[in-house]
Design an enzyme around this catalytic site. Sequence first.
Site, mmCIF file in Angstrom:
data_model
loop_
_atom_site.group_PDB
_atom_site.id
_atom_site.type_symbol
_atom_site.label_atom_id
_atom_site.label_comp_id
_atom_site.label_asym_id
_atom_site.label_seq_id
_atom_site.Cartn_x
_atom_site.Cartn_y
_atom_site.Cartn_z
ATOM 1 C CG HIS A 1 24.994 -26.117 10.550
ATOM 2 N ND1 HIS A 1 24.730 -25.130 11.548
ATOM 3 C CD2 HIS A 1 24.122 -25.389 9.449
ATOM 4 C CE1 HIS A 1 24.040 -24.129 11.200
ATOM 5 N NE2 HIS A 1 23.518 -24.129 9.812
ATOM 6 C CD GLU B 1 22.944 -27.395 5.070
ATOM 7 O OE1 GLU B 1 23.955 -27.278 5.831
ATOM 8 O OE2 GLU B 1 22.143 -26.611 4.666
ATOM 9 C CG HIS C 1 22.694 -18.879 9.425
ATOM 10 N ND1 HIS C 1 23.939 -19.594 9.823
ATOM 11 C CD2 HIS C 1 21.985 -20.371 8.880
ATOM 12 C CE1 HIS C 1 23.905 -21.001 10.043
ATOM 13 N NE2 HIS C 1 22.613 -21.372 9.564
ATOM 14 C CG HIS D 1 18.885 -23.819 11.716
ATOM 15 N ND1 HIS D 1 19.420 -25.085 11.275
ATOM 16 C CD2 HIS D 1 19.827 -23.030 11.291
ATOM 17 C CE1 HIS D 1 20.308 -24.935 10.487
ATOM 18 N NE2 HIS D 1 20.486 -23.824 10.426
ATOM 19 C CG ASP E 1 19.600 -22.685 7.130
ATOM 20 O OD1 ASP E 1 20.273 -22.420 8.125
ATOM 21 O OD2 ASP E 1 19.796 -23.488 6.154
ATOM 22 C CG ASP E 2 20.936 -18.941 5.540
ATOM 23 O OD1 ASP E 2 21.478 -18.222 6.268
ATOM 24 O OD2 ASP E 2 21.222 -20.055 5.481
HETATM 25 N N1 ADE Z 1 25.656 -20.780 6.941
HETATM 26 C C1 ADE Z 1 24.495 -20.180 6.596
HETATM 27 N N2 ADE Z 1 23.568 -20.737 6.210
HETATM 28 C C2 ADE Z 1 24.070 -22.307 6.229
HETATM 29 C C3 ADE Z 1 23.535 -23.614 6.147
HETATM 30 N N3 ADE Z 1 22.323 -23.815 5.578
HETATM 31 N N4 ADE Z 1 24.599 -24.518 6.167
HETATM 32 C C4 ADE Z 1 25.745 -24.419 6.639
HETATM 33 N N5 ADE Z 1 26.243 -23.110 7.006
HETATM 34 C C5 ADE Z 1 25.383 -21.998 6.645
HETATM 35 ZN ZN ZN Z 2 22.096 -23.157 8.872
#
Ligand code: ADE
Ligand code: ZN
Length: 335
Positions: free
Chosen positions: A201, A204, A23, A21, A282-283
């Site tokens: 997703h 969350e 991005h 996971h 994630d990011d």
């Molecule tokens: N796009 C990038 N990061 C995200 C996240 N944590 N949740 C939903 N969309 C995303």
């Molecule tokens: Zn994500």
Amino acid sequence: MTTSETAMTTWLRELPKAELHLHIEGTLEPELMFALADRNDVTLPYDSVEAVRAAYDFEDLPSFLNLYYQGMGVLHTQADFFDLAMAYFARAREDGVAHVELSFDPQAHLVRGVPLEAPFEGLLAACREAESRYGISSALIMSFLRDRDPAEALEVFERAAPWHSVVDAVGLDSAERDHPPGRFAKVFARARALGIPGVAHAGEEGPATYIREALETLDVCRVDHGVRCLEDADLVATLRERQIPLTVCPLSNVKLKVTPTLTEHPLPALREAGLNVTLNSDDPAYFGGGMLDNYVACHDAFGWTRDDFIDMTCNAVQAAFMAEERREALLERLA
Ligand code: ADE
Ligand code: ZN
């Protein structure tokens, strides 16, 4: 390894991890953001790298997404996407990541006039380079933006036909509240008909019902996040019985206030419920750390043992979109 690193951190670094996971646009560090802004003549609303980092104080998912979409505005060419991914792969290698599944958001680039070729070809070239330079295997997840028209997602998926053979999965991301997954059933069904699996997703910021809906209407094989499943005992039973992998992102959940602190994170409860949990970043450029930081933070917060981390890393390798030979080789290293 740094001299001050603990034995556990070194061990976690050397564990061959799989990141399911991620991005790729969320790996854009401020330094590269400035370099690409310069290259592409983009004016950023910040004076310095420090000012960008100072802005990373999020209230919730939408407040993060505003900066995330603004940041990716510096990505224009195939070379930009290649450089972005290579910078990530170099850090992933330092973290001991053996396999990465890169999600990307083609619609967020198309709306800025960036054609599909740029992300597809730039990312694919980087994946090949990462394999030969670092021995990191990878997969590509073409994600759709759930806060845009589902018809647009289908149209973009059809336009991506030249790359269908290299798309390992389709995904669903962006603002979750009030954007249930079922609206995207058509594009996920179309991908499935071509042999392309789906992930989404769910749970969350959105309710547990979205997780069930993603399973039932999109037929996803993995759920990204999924942490709110604990609000529905029947759903937990389904996820346990089917051993649906949850790609949990601990530091992300703290940064976006899904949980107040990491020690209060539902991760231990998810594992105690017998669910198939994996750890992910994630990011990482926005949430304060990559895979190793997430692993170390979980060790500090939950006191998990080496066996716990081996267990979750095996979950990730088992759930990965990778060649069976590669899976067996990684599982052997984890045994
Ligand atoms: N796009 C990038 N990061 C995200 C996240 N944590 N949740 C939903 N969309 C995303
Ligand atoms: Zn994500």
